[in-house]
Structures are given as C-alpha cells and as structure tokens.
Motif scaffolding. Structure first.
Motif, PDB file in Angstrom:
ATOM      1  N   LYS A   1       0.875  -1.188   0.000  1.00 21.36           N
ATOM      2  CA  LYS A   1       0.000   0.000   0.000  1.00 21.36           C
ATOM      3  C   LYS A   1       0.904   1.227   0.000  1.00 21.36           C
ATOM      4  CE  LYS A   1      -4.346   1.098  -0.013  1.00 21.36           C
ATOM      5  NZ  LYS A   1      -5.468   0.387  -0.646  1.00 21.36           N
TER       6      LYS A   1
ATOM      7  N   GLY B   1     -18.050   7.764  -3.218  1.00 21.92           N
ATOM      8  CA  GLY B   1     -16.912   7.679  -4.136  1.00 21.92           C
ATOM      9  C   GLY B   1     -17.035   6.475  -5.054  1.00 21.92           C
ATOM     10  N   ASN B   2     -15.905   6.046  -5.556  1.00 23.07           N
ATOM     11  CA  ASN B   2     -15.866   4.956  -6.516  1.00 23.07           C
ATOM     12  C   ASN B   2     -16.602   3.709  -6.003  1.00 23.07           C
ATOM     13  OD1 ASN B   2     -14.840   2.443  -7.565  1.00 23.07           O
ATOM     14  ND2 ASN B   2     -13.329   3.593  -8.697  1.00 23.07           N
TER      15      ASN B   2
ATOM     16  N   ALA C   1     -15.436  -0.738   2.140  1.00 17.96           N
ATOM     17  CA  ALA C   1     -14.193  -0.065   2.534  1.00 17.96           C
ATOM     18  C   ALA C   1     -13.296  -1.060   3.260  1.00 17.96           C
ATOM     19  CB  ALA C   1     -14.515   1.122   3.435  1.00 17.96           C
TER      20      ALA C   1
HETATM   21  P1  NDP Z   1     -13.063   7.636  -3.013  1.00 21.77           P
HETATM   22  O1  NDP Z   1     -12.025   8.633  -2.720  1.00 21.77           O
HETATM   23  O2  NDP Z   1     -13.542   7.479  -4.410  1.00 21.77           O
HETATM   24  O3  NDP Z   1     -14.352   7.887  -2.090  1.00 21.77           O
HETATM   25  C1  NDP Z   1     -14.285   7.940  -0.701  1.00 21.77           C
HETATM   26  C2  NDP Z   1     -15.645   8.379  -0.188  1.00 21.77           C
HETATM   27  O4  NDP Z   1     -15.704   8.203   1.219  1.00 21.77           O
HETATM   28  C3  NDP Z   1     -15.922   9.854  -0.468  1.00 21.77           C
HETATM   29  O5  NDP Z   1     -17.290  10.008  -0.763  1.00 21.77           O
HETATM   30  C4  NDP Z   1     -15.573  10.508   0.873  1.00 21.77           C
HETATM   31  O6  NDP Z   1     -16.249  11.719   1.097  1.00 21.77           O
HETATM   32  C5  NDP Z   1     -16.095   9.453   1.819  1.00 21.77           C
HETATM   33  N1  NDP Z   1     -15.480   9.579   3.152  1.00 21.77           N
HETATM   34  C6  NDP Z   1     -14.172   9.708   3.450  1.00 21.77           C
HETATM   35  N2  NDP Z   1     -14.018   9.825   4.778  1.00 21.77           N
HETATM   36  C7  NDP Z   1     -15.258   9.765   5.301  1.00 21.77           C
HETATM   37  C8  NDP Z   1     -15.757   9.807   6.634  1.00 21.77           C
HETATM   38  N3  NDP Z   1     -14.940   9.942   7.678  1.00 21.77           N
HETATM   39  N4  NDP Z   1     -17.108   9.693   6.795  1.00 21.77           N
HETATM   40  C9  NDP Z   1     -17.936   9.554   5.747  1.00 21.77           C
HETATM   41  N5  NDP Z   1     -17.510   9.517   4.470  1.00 21.77           N
HETATM   42  C10 NDP Z   1     -16.196   9.620   4.265  1.00 21.77           C
HETATM   43  O7  NDP Z   1     -12.468   6.242  -2.447  1.00 21.77           O
HETATM   44  P2  NDP Z   1     -12.886   4.767  -2.855  1.00 21.77           P
HETATM   45  O8  NDP Z   1     -14.347   4.681  -3.071  1.00 21.77           O
HETATM   46  O9  NDP Z   1     -11.950   4.293  -3.884  1.00 21.77           O
HETATM   47  O10 NDP Z   1     -12.482   3.974  -1.514  1.00 21.77           O
HETATM   48  C11 NDP Z   1     -13.387   3.852  -0.415  1.00 21.77           C
HETATM   49  C12 NDP Z   1     -12.935   2.716   0.488  1.00 21.77           C
HETATM   50  O11 NDP Z   1     -12.863   1.502  -0.283  1.00 21.77           O
HETATM   51  C13 NDP Z   1     -11.542   2.881   1.108  1.00 21.77           C
HETATM   52  O12 NDP Z   1     -11.543   2.260   2.368  1.00 21.77           O
HETATM   53  C14 NDP Z   1     -10.650   2.082   0.159  1.00 21.77           C
HETATM   54  O13 NDP Z   1      -9.466   1.649   0.778  1.00 21.77           O
HETATM   55  C15 NDP Z   1     -11.579   0.910  -0.152  1.00 21.77           C
HETATM   56  N6  NDP Z   1     -11.245   0.183  -1.366  1.00 21.77           N
HETATM   57  C16 NDP Z   1     -11.183   0.813  -2.576  1.00 21.77           C
HETATM   58  C17 NDP Z   1     -10.895   0.098  -3.729  1.00 21.77           C
HETATM   59  C18 NDP Z   1     -10.925   0.705  -5.086  1.00 21.77           C
HETATM   60  O14 NDP Z   1     -10.850  -0.061  -6.060  1.00 21.77           O
HETATM   61  N7  NDP Z   1     -11.068   1.999  -5.230  1.00 21.77           N
HETATM   62  C19 NDP Z   1     -10.546  -1.341  -3.639  1.00 21.77           C
HETATM   63  C20 NDP Z   1     -10.754  -1.919  -2.339  1.00 21.77           C
HETATM   64  C21 NDP Z   1     -11.057  -1.160  -1.247  1.00 21.77           C
HETATM   65  P3  NDP Z   1     -15.447  13.126   1.085  1.00 21.77           P
HETATM   66  O15 NDP Z   1     -15.304  13.451  -0.362  1.00 21.77           O
HETATM   67  O16 NDP Z   1     -16.305  14.052   1.843  1.00 21.77           O
HETATM   68  O17 NDP Z   1     -14.131  12.872   1.769  1.00 21.77           O
END
Ligand code: NDP
Length: 443
Positions: free
Chosen positions: A125, A238-239, A345
């Motif tokens: 990571k 997010g994604n 997540a």
């Molecule tokens: P993104 O950056 O696309 O999205 C993250 C989302 O989570 C945003 O909407 C963000 O909102 C929100 N968020 C962050 N912190 C908080 C919080 N404290 N409370 C509520 N919402 C919050 O990231 P991903 O979707 O790619 O990743 C999300 C999770 O999935 C992570 O844990 C990542 O490690 C895991 N993951 C991702 C993979 C991938 O392929 N992308 C693969 C496997 C796991 P804001 O914009 O307000 O910060």
C-alpha cells in the motif's frame, strides 16, 4: 507454545504508534489461532510474525509547487508488505489522514486480500499526505509528477504494481502513469486502474463495488435469501459506494443513502439509477453530495451517518476505516431487520461493532473478502498488459463473478462450521492457509 496474548503484546511493543495495524492484526490473529494450534509447525516457524513485519517500508519527501508559486512539502509512502505470492500489489491513497500506521494496516490487509483472490498477487500500500480535493488539475498533475519521481525507483510490472484508492481515481492514475513513462518506465503493467484507451481493462473502475454486490448476493443465496427488495444503507459517495449502489439497484435492492465526510443524503423510498448518474456527473464537475442532494430527490443531513436511518436490511460501509462504531451497530440492529453487513471499505467496522453484529447473528462479509473484486480485476489488467491483447467487458465481468464466488466458497470452507457462516474467520483462515502453505513449501 506462543499464546495469542503474547503475540499481540509483542506486535504492540514493536508498533506503539500504529493503532489501525494493531486492530487489523488482532482481528486476523483471533481468526487464525485455532488453525495455528492445529498446525503447531506454523507457530514454531513464526508465520504470523513474518506476515506482520513488512518486507520494507519506504517514506519519502514530495516537494511540489502550487498555482500561486508556493512550495509545499508532503510525505509519500510505499509499504511493500509481502511478495510471497506475486509482485507487491496495492493502491495509493492521497488524503491528509495518511501516515505510516495507516499504510502499514492497509498493506497487511492487502496481503490477505491478494491471497484470497487465488491470483499471483503480493501485498503493498502507498500514498501521500496530499489531499487533491480543492486543488486545480495542474496542481494535482505537478504533485503526481513529484511523487512518481521517487516512487518509480521501487515499482515495475514484476516488482510492485500500484493502483488507485481514496483520492486517487482515473485522473490521478493517468498523471502518475504519465510521469512514470516520461521518467523512463515504459511498461504498461507497472500500474493498474488505467483508462481502457491507454492500457486499462474494462470494468476496473466498477469492479470493487460490483464485486461487493456479487459477494452479497452469493452469501444471501447461500443462506436461502435474496437481495431483491431489501433496504440498503450505503456510506460514501466515491468509486466503491457509487458502483456498489448501481449494482445493488440492478439486483432489485432499494438503496436509501449515500454519504460523505459532511453528512448523509437520504432517499426514503430508494434512489433511482438516473439519480445516481446525476450524482456522479455533478461530482465529476467538482460538486459535493450536499450541493446536489436536493436536485436528485434526497434530503441531506449534515454530520449524520447512514446507520441511523430506519429499517435497514443491509449495511454497506464503503467510505473509510472505522466509520461504523458500536453505537452505529446498535442503531442498525435496533429495528431487528438487519440481515447483512458487507464491508466495501477497508476495516470500516470497529472491533466492537463487528462483535455486536456477530453476537446478533448478522452475516458479516469482511473487507478483505468482500472488496477484493478491485484487486482481482487489477490482476486481470496485469494479465492483459502481459498478453498485449485487450479483454472484453463481458469476459472481465464473468471473471469477476467467478472470483467473488471462489472467495465466498473459500470463506465457507474455512468458516462454515455453523449454519450461519463466520465469513470473517473464514476469510482470515483461508488467506492465512494459502500464505502459510506457500511459505512452508518454499522453505
Ligand atoms: P473515493 O475517494 O472514491 O471515495 C471515498 C468516499 O468516502 C468519499 O465520498 C468521501 O467523502 C467518503 N469519506 C471519506 N471519509 C469519510 C468519513 N470519515 N465519513 C464519511 N464519508 C467519508 O475512495 P474509494 O471509493 O476508492 O475507496 C473507499 C474505500 O474503499 C476505502 O476504504 C478504500 O481503501 C476501499 N477500497 C477501494 C478500492 C478501489 O478499487 N477503489 C478497492 C478496495 C477497497 P469526502 O469526499 O467528503 O471525503
């Protein structure tokens, strides 16, 4: 014989400032210790100790200039945890909460996740303390270039293959990969998450969220249930969250929320597919969920979480680590309807919340199994790059479904002693078994 308490004390002594790592290691250790007692040679060989300690942990200075000419200094990381099964593999996270402890926990989890996929993938990571939100595209590009100036010395298709994570989407992967190439690294397989036009694989963007829902459907079917008609609370926007919501809608579920760090968007009667697309479009133009909620039929409650919403059947935490605590678990369980929690997540549920779900007989699909569709599809992207032959969307989708089913079945094999499968223990034991038998076989 080594006891679990001594082992955990030792991990804590060696890593005093890494609470997330300790949480992740304890969760794995409690799952695998019965396996270690049945195979004492793995205890004697110190397999758990070797898995906790990364092969190496690199941190470096990233110096870049903002649009006003001001110089900033951020810190970059790459934790190369383990390459027993294949090249180091794991995403890059750009967020201000990034530190070495967070990187260590994510790299440790990633090693187990890679092992669960059945593919030849090691664990790593990386990331940086830089937050791309609110930065211009040119600032993000300059940061990515500066970050890659150092990272490129440590990566390569047979060595270490980064991808995206929080704060690193297709745009950032493009800037990073562009910098890697410009600085002399021509190999397409050195990063995954690339756009299809320049070496990516179809469905990589969607894979984590889609894979999550494939696993949810498989687990529900295994317990003679179905997702159709169930009320799903999704966190994040997010994604992972958006693609999980899209696939859940396709499967006939009612998705009642998305969220971000500011609060929750709530659709009491369920979000529609076109509203979800509008959210995605607005976000790609720089809007926040709160800006767009009222235009897509949702109410927005600031500082709230989706776990307080009424009558939730399925909870899908897809935002960040430890976002769902003991009180949130209590709120979700209050209606007596909660059937399943699937972690989109990485480690979104605290230990107390996890225990509350287990005690209540709720199916809990841990992140290392349920969100492994992303890294599995990255593995396919690496195969595609090595073959120099593009894959189709349908082929990738079929492979993704097959992979999520394989992971499900491995969890059942190792955690299915009772009528309700213990997916958390099953995932930890199945991954550990592959890692330990490989380590043993390789001497
Ligand atoms: P993104 O950056 O696309 O999205 C993250 C989302 O989570 C945003 O909407 C963000 O909102 C929100 N968020 C962050 N912190 C908080 C919080 N404290 N409370 C509520 N919402 C919050 O990231 P991903 O979707 O790619 O990743 C999300 C999770 O999935 C992570 O844990 C990542 O490690 C895991 N993951 C991702 C993979 C991938 O392929 N992308 C693969 C496997 C796991 P804001 O914009 O307000 O910060």
């Amino acid at each position: 014989m080594q006891t679990i308490e001594n082992f955990l004390r030792d991990v804590e002594r060696r890593n005093p400032h890494a609470p997330h790592l300790l949480q992740a290691v304890e969760e794995v250790a409690r799952g695998v210790w019965p396996l270690l007692h049945a195979n004492p040679q793995w205890l004697d060989a110190g397999i758990m100790e070797r898995l906790v300690e990364p092969d190496r942990s690199i941190s470096f200075r990233v110096r870049w200039r903002d649009d006003a000419g001001q110089v900033h200094v951020d810190r970059g990381y790459r934790v190369q945890q383990n390459r027993l099964l294949g090249p180091y593999k794991g995403g890059l996270r750009f967020a201000d909460h990034v530190d070495e402890g967070v990187m260590r926990f994510l790299a440790f989890e990633q090693t187990f996740k890679g092992a669960l996929t059945g593919l030849p993938l090691g664990g790593a990571k990386g990331g940086a303390t830089f937050d791309p939100r609110g930065r211009s595209a040119e600032e993000v590009r300059r940061f990515c270039y500066a970050f890659m100036t150092e990272l490129r010395h440590h990566i390569g298709p047979d060595k270490d293959v980064p991808a995206g994570d929080i704060g690193v989407g297709e745009r950032e992967v493009g800037f990073l990969y562009g910098a890697y190439r410009e600085l002399g690294g021509l190999a397409a397989g050195a990063m995954t998450g690339k756009a299809v036009a320049w070496g990516g694989i179809p469905l990589r963007t969607e894979a984590t969220g889609y894979g999550l829902i494939y696993m949810v459907c498989t687990a529900l079917a295994h317990h003679d249930r179905a997702l159709e008609g169930l009320r799903c609370a999704v966190s994040g926007a997010g994604n992972v969250a958006r693609h999980a919501a899209a696939k859940a809608l396709e499967m006939g579920a009612r998705v009642v929320s998305l969220s971000n760090s500011q609060g929750v968007a709530h659709w009491p009667d369920g979000l529609r597919a076109e509203q979800l697309e509008q959210v995605a479009d607005a976000q790609s133009n720089g809007a926040r969920l709160s800006d767009v909620a009222s235009k897509v039929g949702a109410s927005f409650e600031a500082s709230a979480k989706p776990w307080d919403l009424p009558d939730i059947d399925v909870a899908l935490p897809c935002a960040t680590q430890n976002e769902l605590g003991a009180n949130d678990a209590k709120a979700l369980l209050a209606s007596g309807r909660l059937q399943l929690v699937a972690e989109g997540a990485n480690m979104p549920c605290t230990s107390d919340a996890t225990q509350a779900f287990v005690d209540a007989g709720v199916l809990l699909l841990p992140g290392k199994a349920a969100n492994a569709g992303g890294v599995a599809t990255s593995g396919l992207e690496m195969s595609q790059n090595a073959q120099r032959k593009p894959w189709t969307r349908d082929t990738v989708d079929e492979e993704l479904k097959a992979c999520m089913r394989r992971i499900h079945d491995r969890c059942v094999e190792f955690g299915g002693e009772s009528s309700t499968v213990d997916y958390a223990a099953g995932a930890n034991r199945a991954a550990f078994h592959r890692l330990a038998t490989t380590m043993e076989a390789l001497g």
